[in-house]
Design a protein around this motif. Sequence first.
Motif: not given
Lengths: 358, 358
Positions: A20, A121, A153, A320, A322, B303-312
Amino acid sequence: MTGSPLGLHRVIEPPGVLPQAAWRLEPYRPGTTIAADEVLVRVDRLNLDAASYRQIRETYAGDPGKIRAAVLEIITTRGKMQNPVTGSGGMLTGTVERAGSRSPLGLHPGQRIATLISLTLTPLTIADSLARWDTRSEQVPCDGYAILFARSIAAVLPADLPVPLSLAVLDVCGAPALTQRVIKQARTSARSDLVVVIIGAAGKSGSLSAAAAREAGATKIIGVVPAESEAALLREALLADEIVIADARDPVGLSDKVQAAGGPADVTVVCVDVPGCEGGAILSTAQGGTVIFFSMATSFSSAALTAEGLAADVTMLVGNGYVPGHAELALGLVRSTPGLRALFERRVGAEGAEGSRP
Amino acid sequence: MTGSPLGLHRVIEPPGVLPQAAWRLEPYRPGTTIAADEVLVRVDRLNLDAASYRQIRETYAGDPGKIRAAVLEIITTRGKMQNPVTGSGGMLTGTVERAGSRSPLGLHPGQRIATLISLTLTPLTIADSLARWDTRSEQVPCDGYAILFARSIAAVLPADLPVPLSLAVLDVCGAPALTQRVIKQARTSARSDLVVVIIGAAGKSGSLSAAAAREAGATKIIGVVPAESEAALLREALLADEIVIADARDPVGLSDKVQAAGGPADVTVVCVDVPGCEGGAILSTAQGGTVIFFSMATSFSSAALTAEGLAADVTMLVGNGYVPGHAELALGLVRSTPGLRALFERRVGAEGAEGSRP
């Protein structure tokens, strides 16, 4: 050979960062192999983030040729669709072309899917120059290839719902899932009543969150909308117990109206994509309550300093995107809630009213 | 006559906004009355936010006369100390001069206090032109008046601790309080072990959070610091079980080292004031874990997009500077933890190493 589950092996520039944050990714090149834990998707549609699409359209004054060229140029240069100005991407739909033997995603060739991670990403290459896109909508019919990593995902598109409806729902499916989780946790504490305020309740993420709040056991749902036209939509959808028409950027005005409608909230959900809503959300929430910020226009420091300045003991969550099971939950809500489905069908017909996956 | 508990009655421009968002407040004018729920404080010291002080000092190339004039000009113009460039303020100490009969703060004339809300929302007037300030530190000795509202927060300075030490502790006291609350909540779930990662563990908010985590029952505390000099400080303070030297802006490098030290974390606390730490914090946290962002350099969308992108599936909290009982908790930790106190005394002696209350 397996890749990095995070996709680090496809980061070209700068090396070492997450996909990303990368300037350029290595996309799939026809004729090459994929890693054993990757999935290759034949892309048929991009769903550009609303902010990104608007920026490009305005920059080129609506000229279709220039808009097409600009999007193509971004994808060709960066190996992904991430608007350098807005930083946002979107999502895509396509058909699984190949699934590596070690991919944990459980996908099979021939399945029609939507990605639930951002295009920012996702390695992407376009084969048809976007020739079929009339540029009048952020939905871009195309032919191309995308790569999913082990930690990506995707959701298989359901057979029983129209694709545009599913896309619109999946685009914001993190919001109802997190809303539901927070409300269920709040219900385990001693209180019997549970008041939920949804700011932007007639929008896509807001209406889904309202339906999720109801299912999770909210006692009273107060929907906040900016105008009577939105209030009418929300009223018809039967998703809120009380409807408040207010400017979410006016903290005192908003919280007074929420109070009069049965507030303050135990849980406040911010779903409206305008800056400056932190104070109103915090003031509308009871001490000990929770605010979930889904709006990408949220300012971190404004939220933190406003809560401190008001001596507001509220838990503030970064929304979040996800949450495990989010796609199924959101699609299920649309199936089981006729008012929600009707509202979404109107929104899908009149696209562009609300932001989409950044 | 009572005022607005939020201080709306002292907002001049633009009308209707919260004091923090206001361009100009109406400060106390000697000889006038105060509202029945206000407290009048005779100010003896301002503690400017580090970012604000640095910006002003650099703008005027360290010229004391110009720096003094600039700060005075801001306070005179705005009726509060809020740097228009950085948006930040600081905190103050002073003595209660008058407490309105309806003030709920429980303060009495003669008490020496520190404000626990930002200067960005505190009506302030200066009577001595800041003549005693040599401008070499962000601590500004002065004479002036400040107003506290019904919803403001202040702490009585303890008699048993030096004032500079108390100030440094109170400046960041929200961090240990929220850390402790989150860890106590996490402990109620089934897991027996509880791993906490503190990013920036040798700083003021980081070291306090580490001590708070220990008291709350963390099984293992991993302290992340940027360099060996900081590691030495942390080692001496006995606040961490494991010490990791890493660049918090390098997600993969950081999370690999955290993993090797006993991670991932159930709770990660971000206390380092540099941008770009969101990915590393998220990657260092276990699925189902929590990240608390205290750094004002945190990007909400990243923070929001990174967590989503990592399926975290991580819960991400905006670090609210206000938690009931935060001042007492932090001062108590410093009293009961010799290593923490020693570290703070060194920090107070070498001021400026870390950001302070914005």
